[in-house]
Structure formats: C-alpha cells, structure tokens
Design a protein around this motif. Structure first.
Motif, short mmCIF file in Angstrom:
data_model
loop_
_atom_site.label_atom_id
_atom_site.label_comp_id
_atom_site.label_asym_id
_atom_site.label_seq_id
_atom_site.Cartn_x
_atom_site.Cartn_y
_atom_site.Cartn_z
N LEU A 23 0.83 -1.20 0.00
CA LEU A 23 0.00 0.00 0.00
C LEU A 23 0.87 1.26 0.00
O LEU A 23 0.63 2.19 -0.78
CB LEU A 23 -0.91 0.00 1.23
CG LEU A 23 -1.73 1.26 1.47
CD1 LEU A 23 -2.74 1.48 0.35
CD2 LEU A 23 -2.44 1.21 2.83
N LEU A 24 1.89 1.27 0.84
CA LEU A 24 2.77 2.44 0.91
C LEU A 24 3.52 2.64 -0.40
O LEU A 24 3.71 3.79 -0.83
CB LEU A 24 3.74 2.30 2.08
CG LEU A 24 3.11 2.30 3.48
CD1 LEU A 24 4.19 2.11 4.55
CD2 LEU A 24 2.32 3.57 3.73
N ARG A 25 3.93 1.55 -1.03
CA ARG A 25 4.58 1.68 -2.35
C ARG A 25 3.63 2.31 -3.35
O ARG A 25 4.01 3.20 -4.12
CB ARG A 25 5.06 0.32 -2.85
CG ARG A 25 6.35 -0.17 -2.22
CD ARG A 25 6.99 -1.29 -3.03
NE ARG A 25 6.13 -2.46 -3.13
CZ ARG A 25 6.11 -3.46 -2.24
NH1 ARG A 25 6.89 -3.42 -1.18
NH2 ARG A 25 5.30 -4.49 -2.41
N GLY A 26 2.40 1.84 -3.36
CA GLY A 26 1.40 2.39 -4.27
C GLY A 26 1.15 3.87 -4.01
O GLY A 26 1.05 4.67 -4.95
N LEU A 27 1.05 4.24 -2.74
CA LEU A 27 0.83 5.64 -2.39
C LEU A 27 2.01 6.52 -2.82
O LEU A 27 1.83 7.64 -3.29
CB LEU A 27 0.60 5.77 -0.88
CG LEU A 27 -0.71 5.20 -0.34
CD1 LEU A 27 -0.69 5.17 1.18
CD2 LEU A 27 -1.91 6.00 -0.84
N GLN A 28 3.22 5.98 -2.66
CA GLN A 28 4.41 6.73 -3.07
C GLN A 28 4.44 6.92 -4.58
O GLN A 28 4.73 8.01 -5.08
CB GLN A 28 5.66 6.01 -2.59
CG GLN A 28 5.85 6.07 -1.08
CD GLN A 28 6.86 5.07 -0.56
OE1 GLN A 28 7.37 4.24 -1.31
NE2 GLN A 28 7.14 5.12 0.74
N ILE A 29 4.13 5.85 -5.32
CA ILE A 29 4.08 5.94 -6.79
C ILE A 29 3.02 6.94 -7.22
O ILE A 29 3.20 7.69 -8.19
CB ILE A 29 3.81 4.55 -7.41
CG1 ILE A 29 4.99 3.61 -7.15
CG2 ILE A 29 3.54 4.66 -8.92
CD1 ILE A 29 4.71 2.16 -7.50
N GLY A 30 1.90 6.96 -6.50
CA GLY A 30 0.82 7.88 -6.81
C GLY A 30 1.11 9.32 -6.44
O GLY A 30 0.31 10.22 -6.74
N ASN A 187 -1.37 -6.62 -5.56
CA ASN A 187 -1.63 -5.78 -6.73
C ASN A 187 -2.81 -4.84 -6.50
O ASN A 187 -2.79 -3.68 -6.92
CB ASN A 187 -1.88 -6.65 -7.97
CG ASN A 187 -0.61 -7.33 -8.47
OD1 ASN A 187 0.50 -6.87 -8.20
ND2 ASN A 187 -0.76 -8.42 -9.19
N ASN A 188 -3.84 -5.37 -5.82
CA ASN A 188 -5.04 -4.55 -5.57
C ASN A 188 -4.74 -3.37 -4.64
O ASN A 188 -5.23 -2.26 -4.87
CB ASN A 188 -6.15 -5.41 -4.99
CG ASN A 188 -6.85 -6.25 -6.05
OD1 ASN A 188 -6.77 -5.94 -7.24
ND2 ASN A 188 -7.51 -7.31 -5.64
N VAL A 189 -3.95 -3.61 -3.59
CA VAL A 189 -3.67 -2.49 -2.67
C VAL A 189 -2.70 -1.50 -3.30
O VAL A 189 -2.79 -0.29 -3.04
CB VAL A 189 -3.14 -2.97 -1.30
CG1 VAL A 189 -4.21 -3.73 -0.55
CG2 VAL A 189 -1.86 -3.75 -1.41
N MET A 190 -1.78 -1.98 -4.13
CA MET A 190 -0.89 -1.04 -4.83
C MET A 190 -1.69 -0.17 -5.79
O MET A 190 -1.45 1.04 -5.89
CB MET A 190 0.20 -1.81 -5.57
CG MET A 190 1.29 -2.35 -4.67
SD MET A 190 2.73 -2.98 -5.59
CE MET A 190 3.37 -1.47 -6.30
N ALA A 191 -2.66 -0.77 -6.48
CA ALA A 191 -3.52 -0.01 -7.39
C ALA A 191 -4.35 1.01 -6.62
O ALA A 191 -4.53 2.15 -7.06
CB ALA A 191 -4.42 -0.96 -8.17
#
Length: 203
Positions: A23-30, A187-191
C-alpha cells in the motif's frame, strides 16, 4: 493527496504487514503525502483511563485531552483520505484499533451534543475513508455467513459514519491459502494506493 494510514498488526512477519508495504509503495508511486500510525509499533494505549471516561461519559469537554489523542486528531485534520489496515480477528478489528476509536473519537471532536441538543462535533468531514482487512477465510464464506455485512456495518456505517464523505471496504480474504491470493491482494492495494479516486468509482 494527504493520506493517513492507521495500521494495526503486531507482527512484521505477517501478510498484513506485506499489504502495508504494498500500500505504501502504491501511495508513493501515486505521489501522495503519507503519515502512518503503526499502533503496535508506537505502543498506542488502547485502554481508556478513568479521567478519559469521565470526560466522555459526562460530556466534560472542558477537560484536557491526552497528548497522544490530540496528535491523532491533527493527523485526521491533515488528511484527505484515511486508510485503516488491520486483520480480521473474531469478526472485528484487533483490540488495539478498537481502542484507537474509543479514545481518538473523543466527545466534542468526533461526536456529541450539548445540553441544547446542538452538535458539538469538531472533526472535519474527510473526503475518503477506506477499511482494508485481511482475513483467513475466503470472501465468499464471509459473505455467506453474514460476517462481511457485519464488518461493513460496524466499520463503515458506525466508525467512519457521517465523518467521511466517501467510504469503502476492501476485504482481502482467503489468506489461509496465501500463495493463491498473495499477488492478487498485493496488486489490488498497490492499485488503490496509486489511484484512490478511481477506487471509489468502482462498484
């Protein structure tokens, strides 16, 4: 977007912790700004003291709030989105997170009325609220037994309630067969982290 993550799990070896990292990786990418309250790591006190109860039970809003509660209020006021991440234990969140709601949702801040019946809630309306829950049982089982509906009513209808403009729950079930669901859930939490607004457009 400012995103406040309230995380409750005692083990860094857990799948829930892997979900936090994803989740944190996804938030950082976002490109989001992130604050995390890791309740176990910060040793957040979940039990309400007698002083706190007197403030709550007798609506004595002139009594001071504990410093750790005020700190959590500041994080909420900063946030455009609050994400609660936790495992499903006996059809609900861990006691540590339940205690967070007991203490942080203080009278005069998250709820309450004065003697004239007027609302005294100061907490702002947060635009997005997400509850992410890992569970050993598959989602189908949780739906069939009514546990999923109960989880949603307690977390979304009550705890997030009128305090959030948009509310949604993501149940990451079937973790007893972790290899089968691991990549899908990550994958879902990263998205979600990358595209919060899009997540709320999905049915």
């Amino acid at each position: 977007m400012n995103v406040f993550v309230v995380y409750a799990h005692p083990s860094t070896k857990s799948f829930t912790h892997q979900i936090l990292e994803g989740l944190l990786r996804g938030l950082q990418i976002g490109g989001h700004n992130i604050k995390v309250s890791d309740l176990y790591k910060m040793n957040f006190r979940s039990d309400m003291t007698e002083h706190e109860y007197e403030r709550e039970g007798f609506v004595q809003t002139d009594l001071p709030l504990p410093e750790d509660v005020v700190t959590e209020h500041q994080k909420i006021e900063w946030a455009d989105c609050v994400i609660f991440l936790y495992p499903l234990w006996w059809s609900d969140c861990p006691a540590k997170l339940k205690g967070w709601f007991d203490r942080v949702y203080s009278v005069g801040y998250a709820y309450g009325y004065n003697k004239e019946g007027q609302k005294i809630r100061k907490m702002k309306m947060v635009k997005y609220g997400v509850a992410i829950c890992t569970a050993g049982h598959p989602n189908d089982f949780l739906k069939e037994t009514g546990i999923a509906e109960s989880m949603s009513k307690i977390m979304l209808d009550d705890r997030l309630g009128v305090r959030f403009e948009n509310k949604k729950m993501m149940i990451l079930g079937g973790t007893l067969d972790i290899e089968k669901v691991k990549n899908l859930h990550l994958n879902n939490v990263m998205a979600l982290g990358q595209h919060i607004e899009t997540f709320f457009l999905k049915k």
